[in-house]
Design a protein around this motif. Sequence first.
Motif, short mmCIF file in Angstrom:
data_model
loop_
_atom_site.label_atom_id
_atom_site.label_comp_id
_atom_site.label_asym_id
_atom_site.label_seq_id
_atom_site.Cartn_x
_atom_site.Cartn_y
_atom_site.Cartn_z
N TYR A 39 0.79 -1.06 0.21
CA TYR A 39 0.01 0.21 0.02
C TYR A 39 0.76 1.20 0.11
O TYR A 39 1.74 1.36 0.80
N GLU A 58 -3.14 3.48 -2.31
CA GLU A 58 -3.22 2.59 -3.48
C GLU A 58 -2.64 1.27 -3.05
O GLU A 58 -1.79 1.20 -2.36
N ILE A 60 -1.04 -2.22 -4.38
CA ILE A 60 -0.17 -2.37 -5.35
C ILE A 60 0.34 -3.93 -5.43
O ILE A 60 0.62 -4.26 -4.43
N THR A 65 -0.63 -0.44 -9.81
CA THR A 65 -1.76 -0.26 -9.00
C THR A 65 -3.02 -0.86 -9.44
O THR A 65 -3.27 -0.76 -10.59
N HIS A 68 -7.69 1.82 -5.46
CA HIS A 68 -7.54 3.17 -4.98
C HIS A 68 -8.50 3.14 -3.76
O HIS A 68 -9.68 2.79 -3.85
#
Length: 88
Positions: A39, A58, A60, A65, A68
């Motif tokens: 994150y 975000e 990841i 990514t 959100h």
Amino acid sequence: MKISEYLVSQTNSAKRPLAVLQKSTKKKVLVRLKNEVEYKGKMDNVDSYMNLIMTDAEEIHDGKTIAHYGRVIVRGNNVLFIKLENEL
């Protein structure tokens, strides 16, 4: 300088990880969890268990990514490492 004075000076200059994190609130961080999820976002708060509250985060996976979030709460027990903004 005596050995005892040297040890005291070294102890005073050592950084404590929790203190560094607490001084770094409101900065961007990258958090990797033990399950390899990452994150990236602004760390709003951290407690003595290293539980984190992040905003504008975000999620990841493999450097991409995938989601959100407005707010993420991370349990400190799941954290592998936290990388601070100045190291990103």
